[in-house]
Design a protein around this motif. Structure first.
Motif, PDB file in Angstrom:
ATOM      1  N   ASN A   1       0.818  -1.216   0.000  1.00 27.40           N
ATOM      2  CA  ASN A   1       0.000   0.000   0.000  1.00 27.40           C
ATOM      3  C   ASN A   1       0.854   1.269   0.000  1.00 27.40           C
ATOM      4  O   ASN A   1       0.379   2.345   0.364  1.00 27.40           O
ATOM      5  CB  ASN A   1      -0.936   0.023   1.212  1.00 27.40           C
ATOM      6  CG  ASN A   1      -1.919  -1.115   1.208  1.00 27.40           C
ATOM      7  OD1 ASN A   1      -2.442  -1.504   0.156  1.00 27.40           O
ATOM      8  ND2 ASN A   1      -2.168  -1.705   2.373  1.00 27.40           N
ATOM      9  N   ARG A   2       2.120   1.117  -0.379  1.00 24.24           N
ATOM     10  CA  ARG A   2       3.049   2.245  -0.476  1.00 24.24           C
ATOM     11  C   ARG A   2       3.109   3.047   0.830  1.00 24.24           C
ATOM     12  O   ARG A   2       3.121   4.287   0.834  1.00 24.24           O
ATOM     13  CB  ARG A   2       2.673   3.148  -1.657  1.00 24.24           C
ATOM     14  CG  ARG A   2       2.684   2.419  -2.987  1.00 24.24           C
ATOM     15  CD  ARG A   2       2.553   3.368  -4.143  1.00 24.24           C
ATOM     16  NE  ARG A   2       3.706   4.248  -4.277  1.00 24.24           N
ATOM     17  CZ  ARG A   2       4.873   3.899  -4.825  1.00 24.24           C
ATOM     18  NH1 ARG A   2       5.046   2.669  -5.279  1.00 24.24           N
ATOM     19  NH2 ARG A   2       5.854   4.768  -4.912  1.00 24.24           N
ATOM     20  N   LEU A   3       3.174   2.334   1.930  1.00 23.78           N
ATOM     21  CA  LEU A   3       3.219   2.981   3.240  1.00 23.78           C
ATOM     22  C   LEU A   3       4.641   3.140   3.780  1.00 23.78           C
ATOM     23  O   LEU A   3       4.848   3.788   4.807  1.00 23.78           O
ATOM     24  CB  LEU A   3       2.392   2.174   4.248  1.00 23.78           C
ATOM     25  CG  LEU A   3       0.888   2.093   3.958  1.00 23.78           C
ATOM     26  CD1 LEU A   3       0.203   1.203   5.002  1.00 23.78           C
ATOM     27  CD2 LEU A   3       0.256   3.482   3.949  1.00 23.78           C
ATOM     28  N   LEU A   4       5.599   2.538   3.087  1.00 21.11           N
ATOM     29  CA  LEU A   4       6.980   2.582   3.566  1.00 21.11           C
ATOM     30  C   LEU A   4       7.665   3.822   3.011  1.00 21.11           C
ATOM     31  O   LEU A   4       7.878   3.954   1.812  1.00 21.11           O
ATOM     32  CB  LEU A   4       7.728   1.320   3.133  1.00 21.11           C
ATOM     33  CG  LEU A   4       9.104   1.068   3.745  1.00 21.11           C
ATOM     34  CD1 LEU A   4       8.997   0.970   5.264  1.00 21.11           C
ATOM     35  CD2 LEU A   4       9.709  -0.209   3.173  1.00 21.11           C
ATOM     36  N   ARG A   5       7.996   4.743   3.894  1.00 24.13           N
ATOM     37  CA  ARG A   5       8.574   6.025   3.485  1.00 24.13           C
ATOM     38  C   ARG A   5      10.055   5.876   3.133  1.00 24.13           C
ATOM     39  O   ARG A   5      10.828   5.311   3.895  1.00 24.13           O
ATOM     40  CB  ARG A   5       8.418   7.033   4.640  1.00 24.13           C
ATOM     41  CG  ARG A   5       8.926   8.450   4.344  1.00 24.13           C
ATOM     42  CD  ARG A   5       7.969   9.189   3.451  1.00 24.13           C
ATOM     43  NE  ARG A   5       8.360  10.562   3.243  1.00 24.13           N
ATOM     44  CZ  ARG A   5       7.960  11.589   4.000  1.00 24.13           C
ATOM     45  NH1 ARG A   5       7.144  11.364   5.021  1.00 24.13           N
ATOM     46  NH2 ARG A   5       8.343  12.815   3.746  1.00 24.13           N
ATOM     47  N   GLN A   6      10.405   6.369   1.958  1.00 23.02           N
ATOM     48  CA  GLN A   6      11.813   6.342   1.556  1.00 23.02           C
ATOM     49  C   GLN A   6      12.660   7.093   2.575  1.00 23.02           C
ATOM     50  O   GLN A   6      12.306   8.176   3.021  1.00 23.02           O
ATOM     51  CB  GLN A   6      11.972   6.986   0.178  1.00 23.02           C
ATOM     52  CG  GLN A   6      13.377   6.907  -0.400  1.00 23.02           C
ATOM     53  CD  GLN A   6      13.482   7.573  -1.748  1.00 23.02           C
ATOM     54  OE1 GLN A   6      12.695   8.455  -2.088  1.00 23.02           O
ATOM     55  NE2 GLN A   6      14.456   7.164  -2.542  1.00 23.02           N
ATOM     56  N   MET A   7      13.785   6.511   2.959  1.00 22.70           N
ATOM     57  CA  MET A   7      14.748   7.060   3.917  1.00 22.70           C
ATOM     58  C   MET A   7      14.324   6.910   5.369  1.00 22.70           C
ATOM     59  O   MET A   7      15.003   7.381   6.272  1.00 22.70           O
ATOM     60  CB  MET A   7      15.072   8.521   3.612  1.00 22.70           C
ATOM     61  CG  MET A   7      15.957   8.687   2.390  1.00 22.70           C
ATOM     62  SD  MET A   7      17.585   7.894   2.587  1.00 22.70           S
ATOM     63  CE  MET A   7      18.341   8.967   3.789  1.00 22.70           C
ATOM     64  N   SER A   8      13.173   6.268   5.620  1.00 21.42           N
ATOM     65  CA  SER A   8      12.826   5.945   7.009  1.00 21.42           C
ATOM     66  C   SER A   8      13.762   4.827   7.466  1.00 21.42           C
ATOM     67  O   SER A   8      14.375   4.124   6.667  1.00 21.42           O
ATOM     68  CB  SER A   8      11.376   5.478   7.110  1.00 21.42           C
ATOM     69  OG  SER A   8      11.196   4.255   6.399  1.00 21.42           O
ATOM     70  N   GLN A   9      13.873   4.636   8.766  1.00 22.79           N
ATOM     71  CA  GLN A   9      14.748   3.593   9.291  1.00 22.79           C
ATOM     72  C   GLN A   9      14.328   2.212   8.773  1.00 22.79           C
ATOM     73  O   GLN A   9      15.170   1.393   8.389  1.00 22.79           O
ATOM     74  CB  GLN A   9      14.743   3.603  10.816  1.00 22.79           C
ATOM     75  CG  GLN A   9      15.727   2.620  11.441  1.00 22.79           C
ATOM     76  CD  GLN A   9      15.631   2.604  12.955  1.00 22.79           C
ATOM     77  OE1 GLN A   9      14.534   2.626  13.522  1.00 22.79           O
ATOM     78  NE2 GLN A   9      16.775   2.585  13.624  1.00 22.79           N
ATOM     79  N   GLU A  10      13.026   1.966   8.742  1.00 17.19           N
ATOM     80  CA  GLU A  10      12.526   0.675   8.260  1.00 17.19           C
ATOM     81  C   GLU A  10      12.901   0.464   6.791  1.00 17.19           C
ATOM     82  O   GLU A  10      13.309  -0.626   6.387  1.00 17.19           O
ATOM     83  CB  GLU A  10      11.007   0.613   8.437  1.00 17.19           C
ATOM     84  CG  GLU A  10      10.410  -0.735   8.040  1.00 17.19           C
ATOM     85  CD  GLU A  10       8.903  -0.779   8.203  1.00 17.19           C
ATOM     86  OE1 GLU A  10       8.311  -1.833   7.902  1.00 17.19           O
ATOM     87  OE2 GLU A  10       8.307   0.239   8.618  1.00 17.19           O
ATOM     88  N   TRP A  11      12.755   1.504   5.980  1.00 17.13           N
ATOM     89  CA  TRP A  11      13.091   1.414   4.566  1.00 17.13           C
ATOM     90  C   TRP A  11      14.580   1.134   4.381  1.00 17.13           C
ATOM     91  O   TRP A  11      14.982   0.302   3.550  1.00 17.13           O
ATOM     92  CB  TRP A  11      12.703   2.712   3.868  1.00 17.13           C
ATOM     93  CG  TRP A  11      13.024   2.754   2.399  1.00 17.13           C
ATOM     94  CD1 TRP A  11      12.244   2.297   1.373  1.00 17.13           C
ATOM     95  CD2 TRP A  11      14.211   3.278   1.796  1.00 17.13           C
ATOM     96  NE1 TRP A  11      12.874   2.516   0.171  1.00 17.13           N
ATOM     97  CE2 TRP A  11      14.077   3.117   0.396  1.00 17.13           C
ATOM     98  CE3 TRP A  11      15.362   3.887   2.305  1.00 17.13           C
ATOM     99  CZ2 TRP A  11      15.059   3.524  -0.498  1.00 17.13           C
ATOM    100  CZ3 TRP A  11      16.350   4.294   1.417  1.00 17.13           C
ATOM    101  CH2 TRP A  11      16.190   4.116   0.038  1.00 17.13           C
ATOM    102  N   VAL A  12      15.406   1.816   5.149  1.00 23.36           N
ATOM    103  CA  VAL A  12      16.858   1.624   5.053  1.00 23.36           C
ATOM    104  C   VAL A  12      17.232   0.188   5.411  1.00 23.36           C
ATOM    105  O   VAL A  12      18.033  -0.460   4.727  1.00 23.36           O
ATOM    106  CB  VAL A  12      17.602   2.614   5.967  1.00 23.36           C
ATOM    107  CG1 VAL A  12      19.092   2.277   6.023  1.00 23.36           C
ATOM    108  CG2 VAL A  12      17.418   4.047   5.473  1.00 23.36           C
ATOM    109  N   LEU A  13      16.638  -0.354   6.470  1.00 19.67           N
ATOM    110  CA  LEU A  13      16.957  -1.716   6.895  1.00 19.67           C
ATOM    111  C   LEU A  13      16.501  -2.748   5.863  1.00 19.67           C
ATOM    112  O   LEU A  13      17.207  -3.733   5.608  1.00 19.67           O
ATOM    113  CB  LEU A  13      16.318  -2.004   8.258  1.00 19.67           C
ATOM    114  CG  LEU A  13      16.963  -1.274   9.450  1.00 19.67           C
ATOM    115  CD1 LEU A  13      16.133  -1.454  10.714  1.00 19.67           C
ATOM    116  CD2 LEU A  13      18.395  -1.780   9.679  1.00 19.67           C
TER     117      LEU A  13
END
Length: 217
Positions: A84-96
């Protein structure tokens, strides 16, 4: 613009390729910018996807600092991915999640040490924006990214460097940045516009911004 090129490429094709060229130039200048501060770069992308800038500093062979950076040209924004495109680019979760892919497809012992520091929140995150000013100037803008969870993501302007005039650097720093900018654009133009002749590339590099209109004759 060459007759061959004018006949074979439509306006949309030129625009699409130029978006890649300008984005490539912004990322390339970013690498030069952080290298001047002593950051070592490790590959952060698989293909054209991933982390634009993954850097570290080491002491006695041990990684002690990590910097994660995303480059953007002009007004481009950070994106979203995942379900659902909820993962924000450059967030910690996205980076991991990006690091997981890197460890799978690009084995490098540095990734484990980098991942450990990121999981502990002991890293810096930056948005590096290369912004066109007037017809012959560019400006570097740096934003600080803070992320402490999916609902706590902030982007704050950190520094706006003095605009740099193409061909007229004021100091050694500006000279290195402008040389990197022209080198990167030249490399990208040769790659994505192989139909261009050398004099055409030289002419295009005279301005600060590669636009579709620049290709009209």
């Amino acid at each position: 613009f060459s007759i061959l090129h004018a006949r074979t490429l439509a306006y949309k094709q030129i625009t699409g390729r130029l978006n890649i060229v300008n984005g490539y130039a912004a990322e390339c200048v970013m690498h030069s910018f952080f290298a001047q501060s002593g950051w070592k770069r490790v590959e952060g992308e698989v293909g054209r996807n991933g982390i634009d800038g993954l850097y570290y500093k080491a002491k006695n062979g041990r990684i002690i600092e990590v910097l994660v950076a995303e480059s953007k040209w002009n007004k481009s924004r950070l994106g979203h991915s995942g379900k659902n495109r909820l993962l924000r680019q450059m967030s910690q979760e996205w980076v991991l999640k990006t690091l997981e892919r890197l460890k799978k497809y690009r084995p490098n012992e540095a990734y484990s040490a980098i991942e450990r520091l990121i999981r502990q929140g002991q890293y810096r995150a930056r948005l590096f924006r290369l912004f066109p000013r007037s017809h012959n100037r560019i400006q570097v803008q740096l934003f600080t990214i803070k992320n402490k969870g999916s609902n706590d993501f902030t982007l704050k302007i950190g520094r706006k460097l003095e605009p740099m005039t193409i061909g007229k650097p004021k100091n050694t720093f500006q000279q290195r940045m402008l040389e990197a900018y022209d080198r990167c654009r030249s490399e990208a133009l040769r790659k994505y516009f192989p139909e261009l002749e050398e004099e055409e590339i030289h002419s295009l590099l005279g301005g600060n911004y590669l636009r579709p209109d620049s290709f009209k004759r």
